[in-house]
Design a protein around this motif. Structure first.
Motif, PDB file in Angstrom:
ATOM      1  N   VAL A   2      10.048  21.252 -21.454  1.00  0.00           N
ATOM      2  CA  VAL A   2      10.847  21.637 -22.613  1.00  0.00           C
ATOM      3  C   VAL A   2      12.271  21.861 -22.129  1.00  0.00           C
ATOM      4  N   THR A   3      13.240  21.329 -22.847  1.00  0.00           N
ATOM      5  CA  THR A   3      14.633  21.478 -22.430  1.00  0.00           C
ATOM      6  C   THR A   3      15.067  22.932 -22.548  1.00  0.00           C
ATOM      7  N   ASP A   4      16.001  23.336 -21.682  1.00  0.00           N
ATOM      8  CA  ASP A   4      16.450  24.728 -21.659  1.00  0.00           C
ATOM      9  C   ASP A   4      17.027  25.188 -22.991  1.00  0.00           C
ATOM     10  N   ASN A   5      17.657  24.272 -23.728  1.00  0.00           N
ATOM     11  CA  ASN A   5      18.232  24.679 -25.010  1.00  0.00           C
ATOM     12  C   ASN A   5      17.186  24.829 -26.105  1.00  0.00           C
ATOM     13  N   GLY A   6      15.915  24.547 -25.784  1.00  0.00           N
ATOM     14  CA  GLY A   6      14.818  24.764 -26.709  1.00  0.00           C
ATOM     15  C   GLY A   6      14.666  23.730 -27.792  1.00  0.00           C
ATOM     16  N   GLU A   7      15.459  22.662 -27.781  1.00  0.00           N
ATOM     17  CA  GLU A   7      15.436  21.704 -28.881  1.00  0.00           C
ATOM     18  C   GLU A   7      14.416  20.584 -28.696  1.00  0.00           C
ATOM     19  N   TYR A   8      14.137  20.200 -27.442  1.00  0.00           N
ATOM     20  CA  TYR A   8      13.349  18.993 -27.218  1.00  0.00           C
ATOM     21  C   TYR A   8      12.219  19.214 -26.218  1.00  0.00           C
ATOM     22  N   VAL A   9      11.196  18.373 -26.346  1.00  0.00           N
ATOM     23  CA  VAL A   9      10.226  18.154 -25.283  1.00  0.00           C
ATOM     24  C   VAL A   9      10.623  16.843 -24.620  1.00  0.00           C
ATOM     25  N   ALA A  10      10.844  16.869 -23.321  1.00  0.00           N
ATOM     26  CA  ALA A  10      11.270  15.676 -22.584  1.00  0.00           C
ATOM     27  C   ALA A  10      10.094  15.113 -21.807  1.00  0.00           C
ATOM     28  N   LEU A  11       9.849  13.800 -21.965  1.00  0.00           N
ATOM     29  CA  LEU A  11       8.787  13.104 -21.242  1.00  0.00           C
ATOM     30  C   LEU A  11       9.425  11.992 -20.429  1.00  0.00           C
ATOM     31  N   TYR A  12       9.026  11.892 -19.165  1.00  0.00           N
ATOM     32  CA  TYR A  12       9.610  10.880 -18.283  1.00  0.00           C
ATOM     33  C   TYR A  12       8.509  10.048 -17.654  1.00  0.00           C
ATOM     34  N   ASP A  13       8.581   8.735 -17.846  1.00  0.00           N
ATOM     35  CA  ASP A  13       7.664   7.791 -17.218  1.00  0.00           C
ATOM     36  C   ASP A  13       8.391   7.174 -16.027  1.00  0.00           C
ATOM     37  N   GLU A  14       8.027   7.625 -14.835  1.00  0.00           N
ATOM     38  CA  GLU A  14       8.720   7.168 -13.628  1.00  0.00           C
ATOM     39  C   GLU A  14       8.525   5.669 -13.391  1.00  0.00           C
ATOM     40  N   ASP A  15       7.380   5.124 -13.778  1.00  0.00           N
ATOM     41  CA  ASP A  15       7.096   3.711 -13.511  1.00  0.00           C
ATOM     42  C   ASP A  15       8.065   2.778 -14.231  1.00  0.00           C
ATOM     43  N   SER A  44      10.967   4.118 -15.825  1.00  0.00           N
ATOM     44  CA  SER A  44      12.246   4.849 -15.945  1.00  0.00           C
ATOM     45  C   SER A  44      12.585   5.137 -17.408  1.00  0.00           C
ATOM     46  N   GLU A  45      11.619   5.622 -18.159  1.00  0.00           N
ATOM     47  CA  GLU A  45      11.827   5.858 -19.588  1.00  0.00           C
ATOM     48  C   GLU A  45      11.775   7.350 -19.898  1.00  0.00           C
ATOM     49  N   ILE A  46      12.798   7.850 -20.594  1.00  0.00           N
ATOM     50  CA  ILE A  46      12.841   9.232 -21.063  1.00  0.00           C
ATOM     51  C   ILE A  46      12.670   9.229 -22.580  1.00  0.00           C
ATOM     52  N   THR A  47      11.720   9.999 -23.079  1.00  0.00           N
ATOM     53  CA  THR A  47      11.509  10.170 -24.510  1.00  0.00           C
ATOM     54  C   THR A  47      11.738  11.638 -24.855  1.00  0.00           C
ATOM     55  N   LEU A  48      12.559  11.891 -25.866  1.00  0.00           N
ATOM     56  CA  LEU A  48      12.810  13.252 -26.325  1.00  0.00           C
ATOM     57  C   LEU A  48      12.164  13.455 -27.681  1.00  0.00           C
ATOM     58  N   LEU A  49      11.292  14.474 -27.771  1.00  0.00           N
ATOM     59  CA  LEU A  49      10.639  14.835 -29.018  1.00  0.00           C
ATOM     60  C   LEU A  49      11.272  16.099 -29.574  1.00  0.00           C
ATOM     61  N   GLU A  50      11.407  16.192 -30.880  1.00  0.00           N
ATOM     62  CA  GLU A  50      11.812  17.449 -31.496  1.00  0.00           C
ATOM     63  C   GLU A  50      10.704  18.468 -31.231  1.00  0.00           C
ATOM     64  N   ARG A  51      11.073  19.603 -30.666  1.00  0.00           N
ATOM     65  CA  ARG A  51      10.055  20.546 -30.209  1.00  0.00           C
ATOM     66  C   ARG A  51       9.165  21.046 -31.346  1.00  0.00           C
ATOM     67  N   GLU A  52       9.733  21.302 -32.508  1.00  0.00           N
ATOM     68  CA  GLU A  52       8.961  21.903 -33.587  1.00  0.00           C
ATOM     69  C   GLU A  52       8.164  20.898 -34.405  1.00  0.00           C
ATOM     70  N   THR A  53       8.532  19.610 -34.363  1.00  0.00           N
ATOM     71  CA  THR A  53       7.849  18.620 -35.199  1.00  0.00           C
ATOM     72  C   THR A  53       7.110  17.554 -34.403  1.00  0.00           C
ATOM     73  N   GLY A  54       7.499  17.311 -33.150  1.00  0.00           N
ATOM     74  CA  GLY A  54       6.908  16.254 -32.348  1.00  0.00           C
ATOM     75  C   GLY A  54       7.463  14.879 -32.661  1.00  0.00           C
ATOM     76  N   GLN A  55       8.415  14.790 -33.575  1.00  0.00           N
ATOM     77  CA  GLN A  55       9.006  13.504 -33.906  1.00  0.00           C
ATOM     78  C   GLN A  55       9.904  13.005 -32.773  1.00  0.00           C
ATOM     79  N   VAL A  56       9.906  11.691 -32.534  1.00  0.00           N
ATOM     80  CA  VAL A  56      10.753  11.115 -31.501  1.00  0.00           C
ATOM     81  C   VAL A  56      12.211  11.190 -31.954  1.00  0.00           C
ATOM     82  N   ALA A  57      13.042  11.874 -31.159  1.00  0.00           N
ATOM     83  CA  ALA A  57      14.460  12.015 -31.484  1.00  0.00           C
ATOM     84  C   ALA A  57      15.313  10.999 -30.738  1.00  0.00           C
TER      85      ALA A  57
END
Length: 383
Positions: A61-74, A76-89
């Motif tokens: 979870v990002t320090d500012n509390g806004e997003y869940v960050a997911l990183y696929d190292e294989d 190199s993809e970063i996906t940010l989800l809205e923390r309260e809804t799970g929607q891809v931002a």
């Protein structure tokens, strides 16, 4: 909230890997190697989920509390989800390893440097600098060099990235060229500071000296955690006996708590719950230090090691202690004890098999603990 029973349990869709529980407005957010699932603190039902059991992801979870960050190292993809809804931002292609090798230092599925994502940029600590990168292009936006501001060996490790300030923890000490690493030499002189940086350009906003410990290594391995009301908790990961410190960003003051630990804060950060791990005393006080409520529990009726080796969760009405391992949680002493301002209660569970508790924290609606029984992992809500 007083706690006296196990109200619900939940099992993850992917077992075998570690889970990390974080906080959201309606309850717990469970992070694991496949993704993230949000639960209701009141009932344990799933509110939203975003996971793929066929992928191994770094999640935080990002320090500012806004997003869940997911990183696929294989890939190199970063996906940010809205923390309260799970929607891809946002979705980005960004290779973290090209700009910062420290991102692999943690073994937990929750990845510290991912917390520095703000939505459009990623802020990361280097050895003696802090840099910000545009997630869309990968270009460096700015670099604050010599953040430690010292002529000798310098380290910038602990960092929290908020919308209005970046807090970086620095350590300075002399490393003679003719000696091996002296960072763990008892009594070796060092200076530690916490530095506030402008998220827009990296300019220094303020600097506070706060040196705790007897050798540089104890200071280097600090972790900073954002709390409500402009507070930042400073933990000494490799030296837990040092306790914790509390930084008030607005006042630009850092205080070492000694034998006390900050277990609870009100949503606005104006009231604090402090527990003394030597005496067991717990008190609620305001930001000025005025004590509102206090209590020292009577002798524990269960395993005395619960206070030194278990988990403690602070609440407005008291402290919940949980065993790290209970051979039979269905017995009279149970696996947890709530010490409240109005009395104490032991908590049992019907399952007679040995149980291990891995983490525990308060979220809206419940205290949530991750556990395992006979190799099977789960999450329980205590109310």
């Amino acid at each position: 909230m007083a706690v006296d029973e196990v109200a619900w349990t939940w099992e993850p869709p992917r077992d075998g890997g570690p889970m990390v529980v974080r906080h959201m407005d309606e309850g717990p957010l469970v992070l694991f190697e496949g993704g993230a699932i949000a639960l209701s603190g009141e009932t344990g039902e799933e509110l939203w989920s975003h996971y793929d059991n066929d992928r191994t992801l770094d999640v935080d979870v990002t320090d500012n509390g806004e997003y869940v960050a997911l990183y696929d190292e294989d890939i190199s993809e970063i996906t940010l989800l809205e923390r309260e809804t799970g929607q891809v931002a946002h979705e980005y292609t960004f290779d973290l390893s090209e700009v910062n090798h420290s991102y692999r230092e943690q073994a937990e599925p929750a990845l510290g440097p991912l917390s520095g994502v703000t939505g459009e940029a990623w802020v990361a600590p280097m050895k003696d600098s802090v840099a910000s990168y545009d997630l869309s292009t990968g270009d460096q936006l700015w670099e604050a060099s010599d953040v430690a501001n010292c002529p000798d060996e310098a380290q910038t490790v602990g960092m929290s990235v908020q919308n209005d300030v970046i807090v970086a923890a620095t350590t300075c000490y002399e490393q003679p060229e003719d000696r091996d690493d002296v960072s763990w030499v008892l009594g070796w002189d060092f200076t530690s500071e916490v530095v506030g940086l402008d998220p827009d350009n990296g300019d220094e906003l303020w600097r506070v000296e706060h040196s705790v410990g007897e050798m540089p290594g104890e200071s280097i391995q600090r972790e900073t955690t954002v709390l409500p009301g402009g507070l930042v908790r400073i933990s000494y990961l490799d030296s837990p006996d040092l306790g914790h410190s509390l930084l008030d960003v607005e006042a630009e003051e850092a205080t070492h708590l000694g034998t006390r630990e900050l277990l609870w804060t009100s949503p606005d950060g104006e009231r604090l719950g402090l527990w003394d791990h030597e005496t067991g005393a717990y008190e609620i006080q305001d930001r000025s230090g005025a004590v509102e409520r206090s209590m020292t529990p009577e002798a524990a009726s269960m395993n005395e090691d619960i206070v030194t080796e278990g988990f403690q969760v602070g609440l407005e009405d008291g402290v919940l202690h949980l065993e790290d391992r209970a051979d039979d949680p269905s017995t009279g002493n149970g696996f947890a004890r709530f010490d409240g301002f109005d009395g104490s209660t032991n908590i049992t569970w019907d399952d007679e098999e040995s149980m291990s508790i891995h983490s525990a924290r308060s979220v809206p609606g419940a205290v949530v603990a991750s556990y395992s029984i006979d190799g099977e992992s789960g999450v329980m809500g205590l109310q």
